[in-house]
Design a protein around this motif. Structure first.
Motif, short mmCIF file in Angstrom:
data_model
loop_
_atom_site.label_atom_id
_atom_site.label_comp_id
_atom_site.label_asym_id
_atom_site.label_seq_id
_atom_site.Cartn_x
_atom_site.Cartn_y
_atom_site.Cartn_z
N GLY A 36 -12.77 15.40 29.34
CA GLY A 36 -11.36 15.28 29.71
C GLY A 36 -10.62 14.30 28.82
O GLY A 36 -9.46 14.53 28.44
N ARG A 37 -11.27 13.21 28.47
CA ARG A 37 -10.65 12.24 27.55
C ARG A 37 -10.49 12.87 26.16
O ARG A 37 -9.43 12.74 25.53
N LEU A 38 -11.53 13.53 25.68
CA LEU A 38 -11.45 14.17 24.37
C LEU A 38 -10.36 15.24 24.32
O LEU A 38 -9.69 15.43 23.30
N ASN A 39 -10.17 15.95 25.44
CA ASN A 39 -9.14 16.99 25.53
C ASN A 39 -7.76 16.43 25.84
O ASN A 39 -6.80 17.19 25.99
N LYS A 40 -7.68 15.08 25.98
CA LYS A 40 -6.42 14.39 26.29
C LYS A 40 -5.87 14.78 27.67
O LYS A 40 -4.67 14.74 27.91
N GLU A 41 -6.76 15.17 28.57
CA GLU A 41 -6.37 15.38 29.97
C GLU A 41 -6.25 14.04 30.67
O GLU A 41 -5.49 13.91 31.64
N ILE A 42 -7.02 13.06 30.22
CA ILE A 42 -6.91 11.69 30.72
C ILE A 42 -6.93 10.74 29.53
O ILE A 42 -7.39 11.08 28.44
N LYS A 43 -6.41 9.53 29.78
CA LYS A 43 -6.47 8.46 28.79
C LYS A 43 -7.65 7.55 29.10
O LYS A 43 -8.13 7.50 30.24
N SER A 44 -8.12 6.85 28.10
CA SER A 44 -9.14 5.83 28.34
C SER A 44 -8.61 4.80 29.33
O SER A 44 -7.40 4.59 29.44
N GLY A 45 -9.53 4.15 30.04
CA GLY A 45 -9.13 3.15 31.02
C GLY A 45 -8.60 3.73 32.31
O GLY A 45 -7.73 3.15 32.96
N ALA A 46 -9.14 4.89 32.72
CA ALA A 46 -8.66 5.57 33.92
C ALA A 46 -9.08 4.82 35.19
O ALA A 46 -10.05 4.07 35.21
N LYS A 47 -8.33 5.07 36.25
CA LYS A 47 -8.71 4.62 37.59
C LYS A 47 -9.46 5.77 38.27
O LYS A 47 -8.99 6.91 38.28
N LEU A 48 -10.61 5.43 38.84
CA LEU A 48 -11.48 6.43 39.46
C LEU A 48 -11.55 6.20 40.96
O LEU A 48 -11.79 5.07 41.41
N LEU A 49 -11.34 7.26 41.74
CA LEU A 49 -11.62 7.22 43.18
C LEU A 49 -12.83 8.10 43.44
O LEU A 49 -12.77 9.33 43.31
N HIS A 50 -13.94 7.46 43.80
CA HIS A 50 -15.22 8.12 44.04
C HIS A 50 -15.41 8.27 45.55
O HIS A 50 -15.52 7.28 46.27
N VAL A 51 -15.41 9.53 46.04
CA VAL A 51 -15.52 9.81 47.48
C VAL A 51 -16.85 10.50 47.70
O VAL A 51 -17.07 11.64 47.26
N ASP A 52 -17.76 9.81 48.40
CA ASP A 52 -19.15 10.26 48.40
C ASP A 52 -19.87 9.58 49.56
O ASP A 52 -19.42 8.56 50.08
N PHE A 53 -21.04 10.14 49.95
CA PHE A 53 -21.88 9.47 50.92
C PHE A 53 -22.84 8.50 50.23
O PHE A 53 -23.63 7.82 50.88
N HIS A 54 -22.78 8.42 48.88
CA HIS A 54 -23.62 7.52 48.11
C HIS A 54 -22.75 6.83 47.06
O HIS A 54 -21.81 7.44 46.55
N ASP A 55 -23.08 5.60 46.72
CA ASP A 55 -22.22 4.89 45.77
C ASP A 55 -22.44 5.34 44.33
O ASP A 55 -21.55 5.23 43.50
N ASP A 56 -23.64 5.82 43.99
CA ASP A 56 -23.94 6.31 42.63
C ASP A 56 -23.64 5.27 41.57
O ASP A 56 -23.27 5.61 40.43
N TYR A 57 -23.81 4.00 41.93
CA TYR A 57 -23.41 2.91 41.02
C TYR A 57 -24.62 2.13 40.55
O TYR A 57 -24.67 0.92 40.61
N LEU A 58 -25.62 2.84 40.05
CA LEU A 58 -26.77 2.20 39.44
C LEU A 58 -26.65 2.27 37.93
O LEU A 58 -26.09 3.22 37.38
N ALA A 59 -27.20 1.28 37.27
CA ALA A 59 -27.20 1.28 35.81
C ALA A 59 -28.30 2.21 35.31
O ALA A 59 -29.41 2.20 35.84
N PRO A 60 -28.02 3.02 34.30
CA PRO A 60 -29.07 3.88 33.76
C PRO A 60 -30.13 3.06 33.06
O PRO A 60 -29.89 1.94 32.61
#
Length: 226
Positions: A36-60
């Motif tokens: 999406g960034r490469l296609n210019k659908e979004i700009k870098s530095g986006a705000k993300l709203l993550h709606v989920d039953f899991h946080d998915d916020y682990l470091a790879p």
């Protein structure tokens, strides 16, 4: 469109007219955001709203090569190497995502994210900060359909791929309509079906059909993206 029961791990489609990316497994959200960034659908530095039953916020893990993404092929390669629980931090590392907001029934994973347990909690505590300076930011809605299965997290060993306990259809439609219409004009939307966490293919299909209806995608043309 492919039925959930027939989707392989790499299944993913895009609705180009609405910048909505749908995937079976959530790790591909990273690829969608980078594309999406490469296609210019979004700009870098986006705000993300993550709606989920899991946080998915682990470091790879360190052996996963997260670096600047300059092509769709690289975005897909990295996405394939990620797991379904470690795709958000890499998007922060590339700079595509700057601020992370979460709605979900889990403990706040980090001081670096804004967390709310429910939609109403988010509206009370974090909405003003989320929409602040909205003309300067792109906005990403990231939804996992397991958000609507109360058994998605609790006693997961007993509920993996079975034993769903879904909210009522009325509640699901109400929440989806609020996410769609009541916050900001989304620049990009990613949706993970996560059938195992939805309690199996049948409940996942039910949730997916409701999502397609609410977001008016039933008759929209879609394309495969990788």
């Amino acid at each position: 469109m492919e039925k959930v029961k027939n989707m392989d791990k790499g299944w993913k489609v895009r609705f180009p007219t609405k910048n909505i990316y749908v995937m079976r497994d959530h790790n591909w959200a990273f690829s969608a955001w980078e594309i999406g960034r490469l296609n210019k659908e979004i700009k870098s530095g986006a705000k993300l709203l993550h709606v989920d039953f899991h946080d998915d916020y682990l470091a790879p893990s360190s052996e996963k090569n997260i670096s600047d993404i300059h092509s769709k092929e690289k975005a897909l390669q990295v996405g394939a190497e990620l797991d379904i629980f470690d795709f958000i931090i890499p998007a922060e590392e590339t700079g595509t995502v700057k601020e992370v907001y979460m709605i979900g029934d889990f403990e706040k994973p980090s001081n670096e994210v804004y967390h709310a347990y429910t939609y109403n909690h988010f509206m009370d505590e974090h909405r003003k900060e989320f929409v602040k300076d909205d003309e300067h930011h792109s906005y990403i809605l990231d939804l996992d359909l397991d958000f609507f299965n109360l058994h998605a997290y609790k006693n997961i060993s007993n509920n993996w791929g079975s034993n769903p306990y879904l909210y009522s259809e009325e509640f699901i439609r109400n929440q989806l309509n609020k996410l769609k219409n009541n916050l900001v004009e989304w620049d990009l939307i990613t949706v993970s079906i996560s059938p195992e966490h939805c309690g199996g293919n049948e409940p996942a299909q039910e949730l997916f059909d409701i999502f397609l209806d609410v977001f008016e995608l039933k008759d929209e043309e879609f394309v495969n993206w990788g």
